[in-house]
Design an enzyme around this catalytic site. Sequence first.
Site, PDB file in Angstrom:
ATOM      1  N   HIS A 127      51.015  33.889   1.338  1.00 11.11           N
ATOM      2  CA  HIS A 127      50.363  33.923   0.036  1.00 11.11           C
ATOM      3  C   HIS A 127      50.014  35.368  -0.297  1.00 11.11           C
ATOM      4  O   HIS A 127      50.217  36.287   0.501  1.00 11.11           O
ATOM      5  CB  HIS A 127      49.123  33.027   0.013  1.00 11.11           C
ATOM      6  CG  HIS A 127      49.446  31.575  -0.168  1.00 11.11           C
ATOM      7  ND1 HIS A 127      50.024  31.081  -1.313  1.00 11.11           N
ATOM      8  CD2 HIS A 127      49.282  30.507   0.668  1.00 11.11           C
ATOM      9  CE1 HIS A 127      50.199  29.776  -1.196  1.00 11.11           C
ATOM     10  NE2 HIS A 127      49.760  29.401  -0.003  1.00 11.11           N
ATOM     11  N   ASP A 157      50.520  38.337  -6.622  1.00  8.89           N
ATOM     12  CA  ASP A 157      51.183  37.282  -7.388  1.00  8.89           C
ATOM     13  C   ASP A 157      51.507  37.708  -8.812  1.00  8.89           C
ATOM     14  O   ASP A 157      52.626  37.507  -9.295  1.00  8.89           O
ATOM     15  CB  ASP A 157      50.283  36.044  -7.447  1.00  8.89           C
ATOM     16  CG  ASP A 157      50.361  35.210  -6.186  1.00  8.89           C
ATOM     17  OD1 ASP A 157      51.209  35.509  -5.319  1.00  8.89           O
ATOM     18  OD2 ASP A 157      49.567  34.266  -6.047  1.00  8.89           O
TER      19      ASP A 157
END
Length: 441
Positions: A127, A157
């Site tokens: 992540h 992200d």
Amino acid sequence: MGKGPLSGVKVVEFQGIGPGPFACMLLSDMGADVVRIDRKGGGGAYKFDVLARGRRSVALDLKNPADMAVALELISKADALVEGFRPGVMERLGLGPDEALKRNPKLVYGRMTGWGQDGPLAQAAGHDANYISITGALGAMGRANANPSVPLNLVGDFGGGALYLAMGVCAGLVEAKNSGKGQVIDAAITDCTASLMAMMYGFRAAGMWTDKRDSNLLDGGAPFYDVYETSDGKYVTIGSLEPQFYALLLDKTGLKDDPAFASQMDRSQWPTMEAKLTALIKTKTRDEWASIMEGTDVCFGPVLNMAEAPSHPHNVARKAFIEVDGVVQPAPAPASHARPEKCRGLRRRWAHTQRMCSPPGTSRYVQADFCIQRRFNRGGVLSSSVLDDFSSLARTRTKFSSPHGGETKRRRPAQPPAQFVWANLKLVFPPGNVAPQRKPP
């Protein structure tokens, strides 16, 4: 399809999380016609899923040959594709770059991953925090005597993932227009976050940046570029980097005659300056300091939470936030004179896979249209309110006309056939009837 700089661009998005949907939201906000392929039987978008706004969706089982044919037909008519699966998944499905570009040589094939399509970690789960941790970015953020600070998932992200993917897709579209050739965009969050660190790596090479957190010009080490707590437990930011802005800061705070602040770049004085500013800023509330400094060249900003930010006068004037379906959210950005101000809301989940019919002679009916040239509702988007009207109408009927002639008993809306070309539905009205005057959501 909306209006904007990317009006006329057709994008196929494979359902994912985080940076892929965010990139497609950006493309949609700029006018692209984005159709999202959701997993059949899985969860679809709902009104709080802001990243899914502005696009239509179809629910497909990519292990089903008929649904697979639908996906391939969509790809064959698209300008760009965006997917965020682990490396190799699209290839195993038969939807990899080789197959897609064989069908559509001008296709821009956007791939969003954390580690990239190759490399030692390519197949590992991860992540945002994991990806930015190997780029030097996470290690550079935070206080000196504390753990590195996780910067939400903005750096990896969205900043180092979605924005680079969107830029890569747009660059690929320009190349395809000029050369007639598509390409694969391999947007790895690790690569792109490292790119975000370009200035800091340059500073470090020049001896202007150290690896010690909270000791540099832009990481909170400089007392004139930091966050300070106020008397009411809130915070303000000071960013007086330039000499003239620093002089104004000293004037506004009454510190211009303090010898500790005489030399702005004397690092030996930074701890003393920090301590004095910390004590001084704590003597007033956030709003009191805002009344003194906001709008001046001190380079000042109050730290607002997400409940406060939409109401800040500057954000209101800039229309930085909008409300769609009762949900307050950031408006499309950057501002474009070619794009209408009103943002398209979320479409009803999988609305564009449905086909509904009513008996001949009724006042109106809906049928599937698999022809991309026909559009409805300002660009082919069938509004969820109109769709709900016709769903209700269909449920009240005991018989339906069959597409192959005759009548059949009431049944649930069918999935589209394999010859589906693009996710468009049109309203068909028998002669003498009038289209319903319902605004899209």
